[in-house]
Each structure stands twice: as structure tokens, then as C-alpha cells.
Design a protein around this motif. Sequence first.
Motif, PDB file in Angstrom:
ATOM      1  N   SER A 189      49.710  34.774 139.659  1.00  0.00           N
ATOM      2  CA  SER A 189      49.357  33.549 138.943  1.00  0.00           C
ATOM      3  C   SER A 189      49.935  32.338 139.657  1.00  0.00           C
ATOM      4  CB  SER A 189      49.890  33.599 137.507  1.00  0.00           C
ATOM      5  OG  SER A 189      51.310  33.567 137.500  1.00  0.00           O
ATOM      6  N   TYR A 241      42.559  39.102 137.977  1.00  0.00           N
ATOM      7  CA  TYR A 241      43.970  38.748 138.127  1.00  0.00           C
ATOM      8  C   TYR A 241      44.211  38.049 139.460  1.00  0.00           C
ATOM      9  CZ  TYR A 241      49.057  39.478 138.450  1.00  0.00           C
ATOM     10  OH  TYR A 241      50.426  39.305 138.583  1.00  0.00           O
ATOM     11  N   THR A 270      47.784  39.517 130.618  1.00  0.00           N
ATOM     12  CA  THR A 270      49.198  39.219 130.880  1.00  0.00           C
ATOM     13  C   THR A 270      49.913  38.554 129.715  1.00  0.00           C
ATOM     14  OG1 THR A 270      48.657  37.099 131.949  1.00  0.00           O
ATOM     15  CG2 THR A 270      48.806  39.043 133.371  1.00  0.00           C
ATOM     16  N   ALA A 327      54.002  35.796 136.530  1.00  0.00           N
ATOM     17  CA  ALA A 327      53.246  36.900 137.120  1.00  0.00           C
ATOM     18  C   ALA A 327      52.960  36.577 138.580  1.00  0.00           C
ATOM     19  CB  ALA A 327      51.950  37.109 136.348  1.00  0.00           C
ATOM     20  N   ASP A 345      42.131  36.208 131.953  1.00  0.00           N
ATOM     21  CA  ASP A 345      43.072  37.288 132.239  1.00  0.00           C
ATOM     22  C   ASP A 345      44.427  37.031 131.590  1.00  0.00           C
ATOM     23  OD1 ASP A 345      43.227  39.770 134.193  1.00  0.00           O
ATOM     24  OD2 ASP A 345      45.134  38.701 134.431  1.00  0.00           O
ATOM     25  N   GLU A 346      44.832  35.761 131.514  1.00  0.00           N
ATOM     26  CA  GLU A 346      46.153  35.446 130.984  1.00  0.00           C
ATOM     27  C   GLU A 346      46.273  35.723 129.488  1.00  0.00           C
ATOM     28  OE1 GLU A 346      46.899  31.366 131.854  1.00  0.00           O
ATOM     29  OE2 GLU A 346      45.609  30.620 130.252  1.00  0.00           O
ATOM     30  N   ARG A 368      60.455  46.360 134.046  1.00  0.00           N
ATOM     31  CA  ARG A 368      60.317  45.519 135.231  1.00  0.00           C
ATOM     32  C   ARG A 368      61.640  45.186 135.917  1.00  0.00           C
ATOM     33  NH1 ARG A 368      54.902  44.171 134.893  1.00  0.00           N
ATOM     34  NH2 ARG A 368      54.126  43.340 132.927  1.00  0.00           N
ATOM     35  N   ASP A 417      59.475  37.890 131.444  1.00  0.00           N
ATOM     36  CA  ASP A 417      58.177  38.563 131.420  1.00  0.00           C
ATOM     37  C   ASP A 417      57.196  37.671 130.679  1.00  0.00           C
ATOM     38  OD1 ASP A 417      56.242  40.492 131.856  1.00  0.00           O
ATOM     39  OD2 ASP A 417      57.545  42.148 131.258  1.00  0.00           O
ATOM     40  N   THR A 418      55.909  37.883 130.936  1.00  0.00           N
ATOM     41  CA  THR A 418      54.903  37.006 130.354  1.00  0.00           C
ATOM     42  C   THR A 418      54.865  37.117 128.837  1.00  0.00           C
ATOM     43  OG1 THR A 418      53.240  38.719 130.761  1.00  0.00           O
ATOM     44  CG2 THR A 418      53.455  36.971 132.411  1.00  0.00           C
ATOM     45  N   ASP A 419      55.139  38.311 128.297  1.00  0.00           N
ATOM     46  CA  ASP A 419      55.146  38.441 126.845  1.00  0.00           C
ATOM     47  C   ASP A 419      56.291  37.664 126.220  1.00  0.00           C
ATOM     48  OD1 ASP A 419      57.032  40.317 127.903  1.00  0.00           O
ATOM     49  OD2 ASP A 419      56.980  41.442 126.032  1.00  0.00           O
TER      50      ASP A 419
END
Length: 314
Positions: free
Chosen positions: A81, A255, A293, A78, A288-289, A123, A58-60
Amino acid sequence: MRRPAATLAAVLALGVGLTGCAKSDPVASANEAQTHPVVHAMGTTEVPVHPQRVVVLDTDKIDSALSLGIVPVGAARAGESGGFPTYLGDKVSSIKDVGVLNEPDLEAITALKPDLILGSKFRQEKFYDELNAIAPTVFTEKVGITWKENFLLDGQALGKEQEAKDLMAGYEKRAKEVGTTIGDPAAKKISIVRFMPTEIRVYGPESFSGIVLGDVGLGRTERQLLANKDDKRFDKVSPERISEVDGDVIFVSAYGEKAVVQQTTVTGGNLWRNLSAVKAGKAYTVADETWMTGIGVTAAGKILDDLEKYLPTA
């Protein structure tokens, strides 16, 4: 040449005797000391104390790992992206692509021979058993609303628990300082707008960026408090009702490329141009990133950078 049975028996007997005399097996003890239990959304998992080959889904988790000085060997991205977050710099250049967030590539993950996988129940719950068969896997429960708790759990799994606590404390201290520099942050009614490929969203107090604004002490528009909603992360607006996104200041992101097209169309129209914030020159396009995200402590710091840049003059 095969050993005579009597000789083999003697050797085995000697081995048993030596084993019985030994107090402990130092190799086994050392191996056992190399893992520790982590309680997470899917149960309890023994993970390496110092993981060397981490895959994040995941992006986090990309933000978490790199913020703590660990470069993952693989990461999911994502869907809209074109690659990994640019705000994390050159550190992402060596990371291998292992699919998108909701559909990780299990074969690609296996090929990287990870010793730890970090993901999200929100997810990837249906993939957990398969992932955990590849390597010890730790899942956080939700996305966004629990970003601080997620970061601390990721830090624990990565063997960087205290470092994670220190980074979070540093972020929260800075957020308060930014609020002080603004003067009366609660008096400013901030709007957050995100263009998606097929819809327009406004973000509430329980979204990632909404939480960061809350930590600074900034006010929100009445529409974006989402007071009558169970889900206070975000809500949708149509292009015909774009007047609902107005505020003292508007922060806007998009996005992906399709969303940028929609953003250009909507913000080029009269309804957008007639918003009070737009007329006053207080509508700002942000990344946005980081605002959406990133969902990590480094991304949160980038949001604070934007607030310092735009709000003192707003």
C-alpha cells in the motif's frame, strides 16, 4: 553546602517516622490505579487504563483504534500500500509511519514515546521483547479468522471494552438486516477473487471478507468452500484456470499497483470474459483495503455497504 551528619540523620529519621504513620501514599495509589492487566497471545501485560499515545502494528489495529475514537500516534502499513487506509478518512493524516507490518521500525516507534503498542503474534512475534521494552505491548494471536475476538481484545487494551462490544453487536445486527433485504441470501453463490502481485487468490469462509459474507447468510461457490483444505482462508488459482472463480456474483480486488496490472491483463482476456457472472454484468471491483486488509468493524461495515449496493439487483 553539605548538611551536618547529625542534622541529616534527624531529617531521615523524621521522614521514616512520617512514612510509618501514613496509611498509604496517595500518589502511588493513583499511579497503580492507572493500569490494568490484559491477557493476550504473549502473556499478561499491565497497560494504561486510558492510553494516550498508541502505536499500532497491523491494519486491523488502525481500524480498531479509529473505530473506538482513538487516533494512533504511529502505525505500520501494509507493504504494497502507498499509505494508510483511505476508508478511515482524514483521521489517518496525523499518524506517523513506523514501517511495514512484518518489519516495524523500532527506532521510529521509540521516538514516538508510546504508552501502548498493539500488534500481532502472527506478524511480529520476533519483535515482541524489544517492543515490550519500549512500552506495554499487547498481541493478538491470528489474523482474519479471529477478527472479532481481536477487535474485542484491542478494545480491552485501549480501555474501550464496552464500546467495542457495542460496535460488534451493532455490526452483527446490521449484517442480519442486510441478509433480509437480499431476500434469500443463501441461494446466491458468491465468489471473492483477489489479485496479488504474483498470484491470484480465491477467498474462503474463514477469511475476513468470507466471515462477513457468512454473517449476512450468503452462499459461496463450491470451489470457495475449501472443504478439502485445512486452511479455509484462501486458495490460489492460475490465470489458465480462471474459470474456477466463476459464481453468481464475483467481487474482485487487487493488492497494490503490480496486482492491478495483473488484474487488467487477466480480466481483459477471453477466459475471464466468458465467465457467466462477467457476461451477466455481475462482476464488481471493490476496495482491497476494506475487503482484505481492513479486518476491522469499520471495514466490515464498508463490505456491507457494497453488498447492499450490488446484491439486491444481482
